[in-house]
Design an enzyme around this catalytic site. Structure first.
Site, PDB file in Angstrom:
ATOM      1  N   GLU A  76      -7.301   8.140  -3.830  1.00 39.13           N
ATOM      2  CA  GLU A  76      -7.738   7.271  -4.928  1.00 39.13           C
ATOM      3  C   GLU A  76      -8.438   8.091  -6.011  1.00 39.13           C
ATOM      4  O   GLU A  76      -9.371   8.824  -5.728  1.00 39.13           O
ATOM      5  CB  GLU A  76      -8.694   6.201  -4.397  1.00 39.13           C
TER       6      GLU A  76
ATOM      7  N   CYS B 209     -13.996  -0.909  -0.285  1.00 39.02           N
ATOM      8  CA  CYS B 209     -13.600   0.483  -0.521  1.00 39.02           C
ATOM      9  C   CYS B 209     -13.843   0.855  -1.981  1.00 39.02           C
ATOM     10  O   CYS B 209     -14.542   1.810  -2.295  1.00 39.02           O
ATOM     11  CB  CYS B 209     -12.123   0.680  -0.181  1.00 39.02           C
TER      12      CYS B 209
ATOM     13  N   HIS C 121      -7.718   6.428   1.486  1.00 39.15           N
ATOM     14  CA  HIS C 121      -7.350   5.282   2.313  1.00 39.15           C
ATOM     15  C   HIS C 121      -6.463   5.765   3.453  1.00 39.15           C
ATOM     16  O   HIS C 121      -5.526   6.529   3.227  1.00 39.15           O
ATOM     17  CB  HIS C 121      -6.568   4.251   1.483  1.00 39.15           C
TER      18      HIS C 121
END
Length: 196
Positions: free
Chosen positions: A82, A144, A163
């Site tokens: 991410e 998250c 993730h």
């Protein structure tokens, strides 16, 4: 020694064993070489408590890098790197039935914060046996994303988020720990290049 900090999440919904925490514990066993003091913590799936712990990590320990690992329940044999955290849009309730006021992480924060780690470069340069890796700019507007944003905010961008998929017979905690080790050593190289 440079301090690096890692977090995984505790159980939530039907996930009594959260693969993110299992992967982080496995990484901790493996280590990141003698120059890195690796510390880990399990964050609760609770907005306010997760944010408080992230604040504490940055203010008391001031690590070189903090990497958060979360469970992407829909991902099958897929690691997702991410790039950024988003400030608004948190409507889903956490494990205690709460959601952030106004669906927002930091009232005075920018819309999004990018990690100083170039995830796209990382994604291009890395391969892990048996697991696909993809690059993403949307961490999903739940705990998250919320935790990532808070960490980027307090750590001035020196945070990363990965993730991981749920555990399965073919994808063990050991396998995820090994994958994290490969990815994070590459991240730390980027940090090193920044410092020089």
């Amino acid at each position: 020694k440079h301090l690096s900090f890692f977090s995984g999440f505790g159980p939530f919904r039907q996930y009594l064993v959260n693969s993110s925490w299992e992967a982080v514990k496995e990484l901790s066993k493996r280590g990141l070489g003698k120059n890195i003091d690796l510390r880990i913590v399990q964050l609760p799936v609770v907005y306010q408590k997760a944010k408080e712990q992230v604040f504490k990590i940055w203010t008391t320990l001031q690590p070189l890098l903090t990497v958060h690992v979360g469970l992407a329940s829909a991902a099958k044999a897929l690691l997702i790197l991410e790039q950024c955290g988003k400030n608004k849009g948190y409507q889903e309730m956490d494990a205690c039935g709460f959601r952030p006021e106004g669906g927002c992480c930091m009232l005075d924060g920018p819309e999004k914060i990018e990690s100083t780690i170039n995830m796209k470069t990382l994604w291009k340069n890395i391969s892990v046996e048996g697991i696909d890796i993809i690059f993403s700019r949307d961490a999903g507007r739940y705990l998250c994303d919320y935790t990532y944003y808070a960490s980027l905010y307090y750590g001035h961008g020196r945070a990363a988020f990965i993730h991981v998929p749920p555990l399965s017979q073919s994808l063990t905690a050991d396998c995820l720990g090994k994958a994290l080790q490969t990815i994070i050593l590459e991240m730390l190289k980027q940090c090193g290049e920044e410092r020089e």
